[in-house]
Design a protein around this motif. Sequence first.
Motif, PDB file in Angstrom:
ATOM      1  N   VAL A   1     -48.404 -71.322 -10.159  1.00  0.00           N
ATOM      2  CA  VAL A   1     -48.828 -70.933 -11.505  1.00  0.00           C
ATOM      3  C   VAL A   1     -48.920 -69.424 -11.538  1.00  0.00           C
ATOM      4  O   VAL A   1     -49.547 -68.801 -10.671  1.00  0.00           O
ATOM      5  CB  VAL A   1     -50.197 -71.547 -11.864  1.00  0.00           C
ATOM      6  CG1 VAL A   1     -50.711 -70.984 -13.181  1.00  0.00           C
ATOM      7  CG2 VAL A   1     -50.114 -73.066 -11.927  1.00  0.00           C
ATOM      8  N   HIS A   2     -48.298 -68.811 -12.540  1.00  0.00           N
ATOM      9  CA  HIS A   2     -48.326 -67.353 -12.690  1.00  0.00           C
ATOM     10  C   HIS A   2     -48.382 -67.058 -14.183  1.00  0.00           C
ATOM     11  O   HIS A   2     -47.365 -67.107 -14.874  1.00  0.00           O
ATOM     12  CB  HIS A   2     -47.073 -66.750 -12.060  1.00  0.00           C
ATOM     13  CG  HIS A   2     -47.077 -65.242 -12.001  1.00  0.00           C
ATOM     14  ND1 HIS A   2     -47.913 -64.525 -11.177  1.00  0.00           N
ATOM     15  CD2 HIS A   2     -46.337 -64.318 -12.678  1.00  0.00           C
ATOM     16  CE1 HIS A   2     -47.689 -63.228 -11.327  1.00  0.00           C
ATOM     17  NE2 HIS A   2     -46.746 -63.072 -12.238  1.00  0.00           N
ATOM     18  N   GLY A   3     -49.584 -66.806 -14.703  1.00  0.00           N
ATOM     19  CA  GLY A   3     -49.730 -66.652 -16.147  1.00  0.00           C
ATOM     20  C   GLY A   3     -49.352 -67.942 -16.837  1.00  0.00           C
ATOM     21  O   GLY A   3     -49.893 -69.015 -16.529  1.00  0.00           O
ATOM     22  N   ASP A   4     -48.393 -67.870 -17.762  1.00  0.00           N
ATOM     23  CA  ASP A   4     -47.934 -69.063 -18.480  1.00  0.00           C
ATOM     24  C   ASP A   4     -46.840 -69.816 -17.730  1.00  0.00           C
ATOM     25  O   ASP A   4     -46.425 -70.898 -18.165  1.00  0.00           O
ATOM     26  CB  ASP A   4     -47.407 -68.667 -19.867  1.00  0.00           C
ATOM     27  CG  ASP A   4     -48.502 -68.135 -20.766  1.00  0.00           C
ATOM     28  OD1 ASP A   4     -49.675 -68.514 -20.579  1.00  0.00           O
ATOM     29  OD2 ASP A   4     -48.183 -67.310 -21.652  1.00  0.00           O
ATOM     30  N   ARG A   5     -46.348 -69.287 -16.635  1.00  0.00           N
ATOM     31  CA  ARG A   5     -45.261 -69.924 -15.889  1.00  0.00           C
ATOM     32  C   ARG A   5     -45.793 -71.048 -15.017  1.00  0.00           C
ATOM     33  O   ARG A   5     -46.838 -70.936 -14.387  1.00  0.00           O
ATOM     34  CB  ARG A   5     -44.533 -68.907 -15.025  1.00  0.00           C
ATOM     35  CG  ARG A   5     -43.770 -67.858 -15.802  1.00  0.00           C
ATOM     36  CD  ARG A   5     -43.178 -66.813 -14.867  1.00  0.00           C
ATOM     37  NE  ARG A   5     -42.232 -67.378 -13.910  1.00  0.00           N
ATOM     38  CZ  ARG A   5     -41.643 -66.668 -12.958  1.00  0.00           C
ATOM     39  NH1 ARG A   5     -41.902 -65.380 -12.836  1.00  0.00           N
ATOM     40  NH2 ARG A   5     -40.798 -67.255 -12.118  1.00  0.00           N
ATOM     41  N   ARG A   6     -45.046 -72.141 -14.981  1.00  0.00           N
ATOM     42  CA  ARG A   6     -45.355 -73.271 -14.121  1.00  0.00           C
ATOM     43  C   ARG A   6     -44.089 -73.630 -13.339  1.00  0.00           C
ATOM     44  O   ARG A   6     -43.014 -73.793 -13.923  1.00  0.00           O
ATOM     45  CB  ARG A   6     -45.803 -74.500 -14.935  1.00  0.00           C
ATOM     46  CG  ARG A   6     -47.036 -74.272 -15.799  1.00  0.00           C
ATOM     47  CD  ARG A   6     -48.285 -74.192 -14.921  1.00  0.00           C
ATOM     48  NE  ARG A   6     -49.500 -74.139 -15.709  1.00  0.00           N
ATOM     49  CZ  ARG A   6     -50.027 -73.028 -16.200  1.00  0.00           C
ATOM     50  NH1 ARG A   6     -49.419 -71.871 -16.008  1.00  0.00           N
ATOM     51  NH2 ARG A   6     -51.157 -73.042 -16.881  1.00  0.00           N
ATOM     52  N   THR A   7     -44.213 -73.741 -12.018  1.00  0.00           N
ATOM     53  CA  THR A   7     -43.079 -74.108 -11.180  1.00  0.00           C
ATOM     54  C   THR A   7     -43.453 -75.351 -10.399  1.00  0.00           C
ATOM     55  O   THR A   7     -44.412 -75.339  -9.620  1.00  0.00           O
ATOM     56  CB  THR A   7     -42.736 -72.970 -10.192  1.00  0.00           C
ATOM     57  OG1 THR A   7     -42.515 -71.752 -10.918  1.00  0.00           O
ATOM     58  CG2 THR A   7     -41.497 -73.319  -9.374  1.00  0.00           C
ATOM     59  N   THR A   8     -42.728 -76.449 -10.621  1.00  0.00           N
ATOM     60  CA  THR A   8     -43.010 -77.675  -9.872  1.00  0.00           C
ATOM     61  C   THR A   8     -42.452 -77.553  -8.461  1.00  0.00           C
ATOM     62  O   THR A   8     -41.647 -76.667  -8.149  1.00  0.00           O
ATOM     63  CB  THR A   8     -42.383 -78.895 -10.548  1.00  0.00           C
ATOM     64  OG1 THR A   8     -40.951 -78.770 -10.502  1.00  0.00           O
ATOM     65  CG2 THR A   8     -42.841 -79.032 -11.998  1.00  0.00           C
ATOM     66  N   TRP A   9     -42.844 -78.497  -7.615  1.00  0.00           N
ATOM     67  CA  TRP A   9     -42.343 -78.482  -6.242  1.00  0.00           C
ATOM     68  C   TRP A   9     -40.827 -78.687  -6.195  1.00  0.00           C
ATOM     69  O   TRP A   9     -40.142 -78.068  -5.385  1.00  0.00           O
ATOM     70  CB  TRP A   9     -43.054 -79.535  -5.401  1.00  0.00           C
ATOM     71  CG  TRP A   9     -44.274 -78.984  -4.747  1.00  0.00           C
ATOM     72  CD1 TRP A   9     -45.571 -79.105  -5.155  1.00  0.00           C
ATOM     73  CD2 TRP A   9     -44.303 -78.178  -3.568  1.00  0.00           C
ATOM     74  NE1 TRP A   9     -46.408 -78.431  -4.307  1.00  0.00           N
ATOM     75  CE2 TRP A   9     -45.661 -77.847  -3.310  1.00  0.00           C
ATOM     76  CE3 TRP A   9     -43.340 -77.693  -2.687  1.00  0.00           C
ATOM     77  CZ2 TRP A   9     -46.064 -77.069  -2.229  1.00  0.00           C
ATOM     78  CZ3 TRP A   9     -43.739 -76.911  -1.610  1.00  0.00           C
ATOM     79  CH2 TRP A   9     -45.082 -76.612  -1.386  1.00  0.00           C
ATOM     80  N   SER A  10     -40.299 -79.526  -7.065  1.00  0.00           N
ATOM     81  CA  SER A  10     -38.841 -79.714  -7.059  1.00  0.00           C
ATOM     82  C   SER A  10     -38.137 -78.436  -7.497  1.00  0.00           C
ATOM     83  O   SER A  10     -37.084 -78.074  -6.948  1.00  0.00           O
ATOM     84  CB  SER A  10     -38.440 -80.885  -7.960  1.00  0.00           C
ATOM     85  OG  SER A  10     -38.801 -80.641  -9.303  1.00  0.00           O
ATOM     86  N   GLU A  11     -38.711 -77.711  -8.465  1.00  0.00           N
ATOM     87  CA  GLU A  11     -38.115 -76.451  -8.909  1.00  0.00           C
ATOM     88  C   GLU A  11     -38.238 -75.375  -7.831  1.00  0.00           C
ATOM     89  O   GLU A  11     -37.290 -74.610  -7.600  1.00  0.00           O
ATOM     90  CB  GLU A  11     -38.801 -75.981 -10.200  1.00  0.00           C
ATOM     91  CG  GLU A  11     -38.499 -76.867 -11.402  1.00  0.00           C
ATOM     92  CD  GLU A  11     -39.403 -76.593 -12.589  1.00  0.00           C
ATOM     93  OE1 GLU A  11     -38.996 -76.923 -13.715  1.00  0.00           O
ATOM     94  OE2 GLU A  11     -40.518 -76.048 -12.391  1.00  0.00           O
ATOM     95  N   LEU A  12     -39.373 -75.331  -7.174  1.00  0.00           N
ATOM     96  CA  LEU A  12     -39.557 -74.367  -6.083  1.00  0.00           C
ATOM     97  C   LEU A  12     -38.534 -74.615  -4.986  1.00  0.00           C
ATOM     98  O   LEU A  12     -37.896 -73.675  -4.477  1.00  0.00           O
ATOM     99  CB  LEU A  12     -40.979 -74.471  -5.531  1.00  0.00           C
ATOM    100  CG  LEU A  12     -41.278 -73.714  -4.224  1.00  0.00           C
ATOM    101  CD1 LEU A  12     -41.013 -72.227  -4.385  1.00  0.00           C
ATOM    102  CD2 LEU A  12     -42.721 -73.971  -3.777  1.00  0.00           C
ATOM    103  N   ASP A  13     -38.350 -75.867  -4.623  1.00  0.00           N
ATOM    104  CA  ASP A  13     -37.401 -76.192  -3.565  1.00  0.00           C
ATOM    105  C   ASP A  13     -35.972 -75.846  -3.980  1.00  0.00           C
ATOM    106  O   ASP A  13     -35.199 -75.299  -3.179  1.00  0.00           O
ATOM    107  CB  ASP A  13     -37.500 -77.677  -3.214  1.00  0.00           C
ATOM    108  CG  ASP A  13     -36.570 -78.053  -2.077  1.00  0.00           C
ATOM    109  OD1 ASP A  13     -36.823 -77.606  -0.938  1.00  0.00           O
ATOM    110  OD2 ASP A  13     -35.582 -78.779  -2.326  1.00  0.00           O
ATOM    111  N   ALA A  14     -35.613 -76.152  -5.222  1.00  0.00           N
ATOM    112  CA  ALA A  14     -34.255 -75.863  -5.698  1.00  0.00           C
ATOM    113  C   ALA A  14     -33.997 -74.360  -5.715  1.00  0.00           C
ATOM    114  O   ALA A  14     -32.925 -73.886  -5.304  1.00  0.00           O
ATOM    115  CB  ALA A  14     -34.050 -76.454  -7.091  1.00  0.00           C
ATOM    116  N   ASN A  15     -34.980 -73.586  -6.196  1.00  0.00           N
ATOM    117  CA  ASN A  15     -34.807 -72.126  -6.235  1.00  0.00           C
ATOM    118  C   ASN A  15     -34.676 -71.545  -4.827  1.00  0.00           C
ATOM    119  O   ASN A  15     -33.833 -70.681  -4.567  1.00  0.00           O
ATOM    120  CB  ASN A  15     -35.990 -71.476  -6.960  1.00  0.00           C
ATOM    121  CG  ASN A  15     -35.969 -71.735  -8.451  1.00  0.00           C
ATOM    122  OD1 ASN A  15     -34.979 -72.210  -9.003  1.00  0.00           O
ATOM    123  ND2 ASN A  15     -37.067 -71.425  -9.114  1.00  0.00           N
TER     124      ASN A  15
END
Length: 532
Positions: free
Chosen positions: A24-38
Motif C-alpha cells: 500500500v502506497h497512498g492510494d495505490r494497492r498492489t496485490t501479491w499476484s501483481e507484485l509477483d508479475a511485476n
Amino acid sequence: MADWDFAGVFEAVSRVLPDRVALVHGDRRTTWSELDANASALAGALDAAGLRAGDVVAEYLRNGPEYIEAFYAASKAALAPMNTNFRYVDDELVQIWTDAEVKAVVFAAEFRDRVVRVRERVPSVRAWIEVGGKGAPDWITPYSAALAASPRPHGGGSADSLILIYTGGTTGHPKGVMWRQADILSLLNSQNASPLPDHGDTAAIESHLREKSREVRALTASPLMHGAGLFYAIAALSAGATVVTLPGESLSAEELLDTVERERVRSLAIVGDAFARPLLAALDAEPGRWDLSSLTFVFSSGVMWSSEVKAGLLVHLPRARLLDGLGSSEASAVASTVSTAGAVADTASFRPSDRAAILLDDGTLARPGDGRTGRLAVTGWIPVGYLNDPEKSARTFIEAAGRRWSVPGDLARLEADGSIRLLGRGSSVINTGGEKVFAEEVEEVLKKHPAIADAAVVGVPDDRLGKKVVALVEASGEEPPLEDLLTHARSLLAGYKVPREIGFVDTVGRGANGKLDHRSLTALAEKKWSNA
C-alpha cells in the motif's frame, strides 16, 4: 528441497495468497499476484540487459512499491540487491557503485540529473531503469518498459545470493555488508510470531502460509534504503503481511498518523526519537484526533529512543508494545527492550538476545556484573564480511571463545541483572537521526574551502536526532561568510553530513601527532550548541 531465499518464499506467498494486498502506497494497492508479475518482468528485463547471477542491482529510490519490486526481481534472478542512500551526491554515488561494480541501477526520476552527471564515471552499469519521469534519453529504460519484458520463470533464486547493505560504518567511505539470503531470512524468520519452517521445502512453506498467515498491515516509516527498514519490510512480507509506505518525501507526523488510522496499521517501524518526537508532538497537540486502536506494536532501531518519549507515546497508545532494537547492518537483532504502559525501559539499556555477548580485549566474554567494558558482539546468523575489504572484515568478523562473531565496535557493559548498558562507539562516527557520519570525511571537505586552514567535526546531543553534526573551524585569514562554507559543503556532501552549526576558533588544537583531542572539542561544542 527448495532454496531458502526471499524469491522462493515470496513466490510461495503469491501462489497461496494471490489476491491479498501486498503493498500500500497512498492510494495505490498492489496485490501479491501483481507484485509477483511485476518482479518477474523486471527480472526478465535484467536478464535481457545481460546481468548474470551474482551481479549487483542498486536501488536508488525512496520508499515505495518499486523498491520492493526491484528487491524481489533481483532475488528472482539470483542477483544482489544493493541499497543507495538517496541523499548522496555525485562523488558518493560513484564511490559505492564503483566499489560494488554495479551492473544495473533502478532509480527515481527525481534523481535523473545526478544519474546523467555520473553515468560515464560508472562504466560497469549496463542498465539504467527509471521510475517515473518523461522524455528520458535513449540509454535510460523507463520502468514501465521494463515491466513489459518477458517474465522470468519461478525458481531462479539462490540461498547463497547476497544482499548488500552499504553503511557508513567507521571508515571514511561506506562499506558494503554482505549478507547471504539464507542467513538473513533465517534470522528475520526466527523473530516472527509464527515463523515459517526454517529451510522448509515449498510444500511445507505453502501449508504454513495457508494455516498461519494473517492479513496484518505493517507500516515501514523507516527508510528502505537502510538495513533496519528493509529488513522490517521483507520480514513482514515473508509472513504474508501487507507493507504500507508513505508517499511523502520527508517525515510528516500527520501523514503517518492519518495512514495508521486509514489503513488500520497494526505494526509500525520508526527511527528512534528522530521520528518519535514529532509523532508525540502531534499527538499531544491534538489528543483524540486519530483512532490508533489498531496499532499494537512500534519498532525502532538505528538511533536513541529515549524513555521519556516512549512514556509519552504510551499515554496515547496504552495497548501498544514499543520494541527498541539494538543492532546494525553488521550485527542485526543483538538486543532489545520492550516498553508498555506503566513499564518503560531505561534509555540505552537492553536485554541481549541469546546470540549476543560482550567480548573483552583478552578474547573472553564478560560475565554479568563484572564491571568490565568490552565490545558488543553477536554470533550465529551474521554477514559474510565487507565487500572488497578483507582487512576490515578481519577486524569486525572474528573468531573468539570457539565461535565466529560480528563485532562492529559498540562499547558496552554487562550488568548484574544480565542487561546490556550501551556506552557508545570507540570511533569518530556520529549517528545523526539514524545516519552515520564519519567526522574526518566532513573535516576534509571543509578544509577544501580556500579560506579554511583546519576543521574539527563532532556530534553534540540533539533532542530529535540524537546527535547533530557541528564543526569548529580555523580560518586561514579573514573568516568567510558561513553561508559560503555551507554552500561549499552541500556541493560535496549528502545533506545529513553538512554541519548544522559552524563556529570559528583560533585553533582546533591538533597535537604534535596531528591528532585532534575529540573529547575537549566535543565538550567545547556541547557548551556552545547542545539543544541550540
